[in-house]
Design an enzyme around this catalytic site. Sequence first.
Site, PDB file in Angstrom:
ATOM      1  N   TYR A   1       2.632  58.577 120.680  1.00 28.70           N
ATOM      2  CA  TYR A   1       3.529  57.849 121.392  1.00 28.70           C
ATOM      3  C   TYR A   1       4.824  58.494 121.538  1.00 28.70           C
ATOM      4  CZ  TYR A   1       6.855  54.183 122.488  1.00 28.70           C
ATOM      5  OH  TYR A   1       7.958  53.718 123.171  1.00 28.70           O
TER       6      TYR A   1
ATOM      7  N   ASN B   1      14.291  47.826 117.927  1.00 33.17           N
ATOM      8  CA  ASN B   1      13.086  46.985 118.117  1.00 33.17           C
ATOM      9  C   ASN B   1      13.140  45.652 118.873  1.00 33.17           C
ATOM     10  OD1 ASN B   1      12.792  48.656 115.822  1.00 33.17           O
ATOM     11  ND2 ASN B   1      10.888  47.479 115.194  1.00 33.17           N
TER      12      ASN B   1
ATOM     13  N   LYS C   1       7.082  60.748 124.405  1.00 29.49           N
ATOM     14  CA  LYS C   1       8.596  60.061 124.840  1.00 29.49           C
ATOM     15  C   LYS C   1       9.666  61.486 124.712  1.00 29.49           C
ATOM     16  CE  LYS C   1       8.373  55.678 125.819  1.00 29.49           C
ATOM     17  NZ  LYS C   1       8.580  55.072 127.045  1.00 29.49           N
TER      18      LYS C   1
ATOM     19  N   SER D   1      12.758  55.788 122.967  1.00 30.38           N
ATOM     20  CA  SER D   1      12.592  55.108 121.971  1.00 30.38           C
ATOM     21  C   SER D   1      13.056  55.785 120.367  1.00 30.38           C
ATOM     22  CB  SER D   1      10.891  54.891 121.706  1.00 30.38           C
ATOM     23  OG  SER D   1      10.550  54.406 120.374  1.00 30.38           O
TER      24      SER D   1
ATOM     25  N   ASN E   1       3.488  43.905 116.974  1.00 30.58           N
ATOM     26  CA  ASN E   1       4.649  44.109 116.464  1.00 30.58           C
ATOM     27  C   ASN E   1       4.868  42.649 115.952  1.00 30.58           C
ATOM     28  OD1 ASN E   1       5.540  45.742 119.575  1.00 30.58           O
ATOM     29  ND2 ASN E   1       5.687  46.701 117.519  1.00 30.58           N
TER      30      ASN E   1
HETATM   31  C1  WQD Z   1       8.288  45.849 112.194  1.00 33.91           C
HETATM   32  C2  WQD Z   1       8.311  45.546 111.038  1.00 33.91           C
HETATM   33  C3  WQD Z   1       6.206  46.338 109.811  1.00 33.91           C
HETATM   34  C4  WQD Z   1       3.818  43.615 112.141  1.00 33.91           C
HETATM   35  C5  WQD Z   1       7.241  49.590 116.984  1.00 33.91           C
HETATM   36  C6  WQD Z   1       7.259  50.741 117.554  1.00 33.91           C
HETATM   37  C7  WQD Z   1       8.156  51.343 118.083  1.00 33.91           C
HETATM   38  C8  WQD Z   1       8.858  50.247 119.215  1.00 33.91           C
HETATM   39  C9  WQD Z   1       9.178  49.128 118.489  1.00 33.91           C
HETATM   40  C10 WQD Z   1       8.517  50.986 121.352  1.00 33.91           C
HETATM   41  C11 WQD Z   1       7.826  46.801 109.973  1.00 33.91           C
HETATM   42  C12 WQD Z   1       6.425  44.980 109.675  1.00 33.91           C
HETATM   43  C13 WQD Z   1       4.790  44.230 111.694  1.00 33.91           C
HETATM   44  C14 WQD Z   1       2.947  42.708 111.133  1.00 33.91           C
HETATM   45  C15 WQD Z   1       4.550  43.510 109.282  1.00 33.91           C
HETATM   46  N1  WQD Z   1       7.963  50.225 120.090  1.00 33.91           N
HETATM   47  N2  WQD Z   1       5.269  44.241 110.310  1.00 33.91           N
HETATM   48  N3  WQD Z   1       3.547  42.799 109.806  1.00 33.91           N
HETATM   49  O1  WQD Z   1       6.949  49.549 113.947  1.00 33.91           O
HETATM   50  O2  WQD Z   1       9.131  49.200 113.418  1.00 33.91           O
HETATM   51  O3  WQD Z   1       8.193  49.801 115.960  1.00 33.91           O
HETATM   52  O4  WQD Z   1       8.034  48.816 117.937  1.00 33.91           O
HETATM   53  O5  WQD Z   1       9.184  51.791 121.637  1.00 33.91           O
HETATM   54  O6  WQD Z   1       7.873  52.529 119.180  1.00 33.91           O
HETATM   55  O7  WQD Z   1       6.636  51.796 116.638  1.00 33.91           O
HETATM   56  O8  WQD Z   1       7.893  47.625 115.101  1.00 33.91           O
HETATM   57  O9  WQD Z   1       7.308  45.289 114.936  1.00 33.91           O
HETATM   58  O10 WQD Z   1       5.413  46.882 114.578  1.00 33.91           O
HETATM   59  O11 WQD Z   1       7.090  46.494 112.688  1.00 33.91           O
HETATM   60  O12 WQD Z   1       4.764  43.368 108.051  1.00 33.91           O
HETATM   61  O13 WQD Z   1       2.026  42.196 111.381  1.00 33.91           O
HETATM   62  O14 WQD Z   1       7.567  44.650 110.592  1.00 33.91           O
HETATM   63  O15 WQD Z   1       5.914  46.998 108.616  1.00 33.91           O
HETATM   64  O16 WQD Z   1       8.259  46.930 108.846  1.00 33.91           O
HETATM   65  P1  WQD Z   1       8.100  49.099 114.584  1.00 33.91           P
HETATM   66  P2  WQD Z   1       7.077  46.421 114.352  1.00 33.91           P
END
Ligand code: WQD
Length: 345
Positions: free
Chosen positions: A148, A178, A152, A124, A198
């Site tokens: 997490y 992502n 990894k 990741s 996510n």
């Molecule tokens: C994306 C953007 C949030 C939800 C995570 C894991 C990473 C990987 C991919 C496994 C950010 C914003 C999100 C919401 C929002 N998984 N957001 N409202 O955090 O980049 O990565 O998933 O490997 O390990 O950390 O992905 O989709 O949670 O967030 O505004 O309800 O969307 O702040 O900018 P992230 P995400």
Amino acid sequence: MAILVTGGIGYIGSHTCVELLNNGYEVIVMDNLSNGNIISLHRIHELTGNQIKFYNVDLLNRDRLEDIFLENKIDVVVHFAGYKAVGESVEMPLCYYHNNVTGTLILCQVMQKFNVKRMVFSSSATVYSVRGDEPICEEFHLGATNPYGRSKLMVEEIFRDLYASDNNWSICLLRYFNPIGAHPSGRIGEDPNGIPNNLMPYITQVAVGKLKELRVFGNDYPTPDGTGVRDYIHVVDLALGHLKAIEKVKSTIGVEAYNLGTGRGYSVLEMVQAFEKVSAKKIAYNIIGRRPGDVAVCYADPSKAKRELGWVAERGIEEMCSDAWRWQLNNPNGYIEEPPAIIKV
Ligand code: WQD
């Protein structure tokens, strides 16, 4: 010779199984069904016309894991099985380290016992330390900020030590950015447990009416519109990256990391706009405070994967959004068995 896919029932695992079967591989899946639904197995058969040999086995069950290697001639292991929610890992670190690290240790010991030493590992982008606003390459400083990501990173280090002790190992570390979207058929897709963590599954659940509005976590980041920027990659592109990595580990030795991303970042509000355009659905949102642990910008330099694997992400943001929407629209409650048709007599 077969490919063993651990965690093959899950979101990325199931999409990878479809591409493996479509490319003529024999596929064996082991999964403890902790974060996936067996219905996805039936959908994979529906999409490919091929049967998968399935074992309902937990990585921590060494004896059952050895049975799989006794009963099958395994050539390569694609290792997805693991817990993956950042927030949950902060609340339950021991559970994450036991499942993700101990589970992988047991897998490696069994692989070693049966002389299976080729692996593609689901890593990741969270293994990288706090990022600036430049594209991330594989040589970037490593340093996860949550259990997490640390699990990894620990596994990556274990693989490096393993290779140093035995040069017969060949392991690709695929660092996902992502993953979003779904198979274009709309028959397999992302089916998160409970309220999605996510962004994309949250948006699609707002669009389908399961959730009221999107909470945007902060608009005061140093980005063009103030919201977080990420490198979203279509899950089918990600799956195809695993097939390229299998070719690589079959022809080389060593441990190599590859970023699987598009090399382009999109903000939260850009994702909302792209989704609204393809779905013709208005996504209500409310801007609230930043989510702890979030960074402003995270996107890949994917040039090493292009150079050494011959892999490039081909699907654009609109295709990611339309495929995600088709899955959600056709499966508003995820993988639940369609109720039998009521036959009026
Ligand atoms: C994306 C953007 C949030 C939800 C995570 C894991 C990473 C990987 C991919 C496994 C950010 C914003 C999100 C919401 C929002 N998984 N957001 N409202 O955090 O980049 O990565 O998933 O490997 O390990 O950390 O992905 O989709 O949670 O967030 O505004 O309800 O969307 O702040 O900018 P992230 P995400």
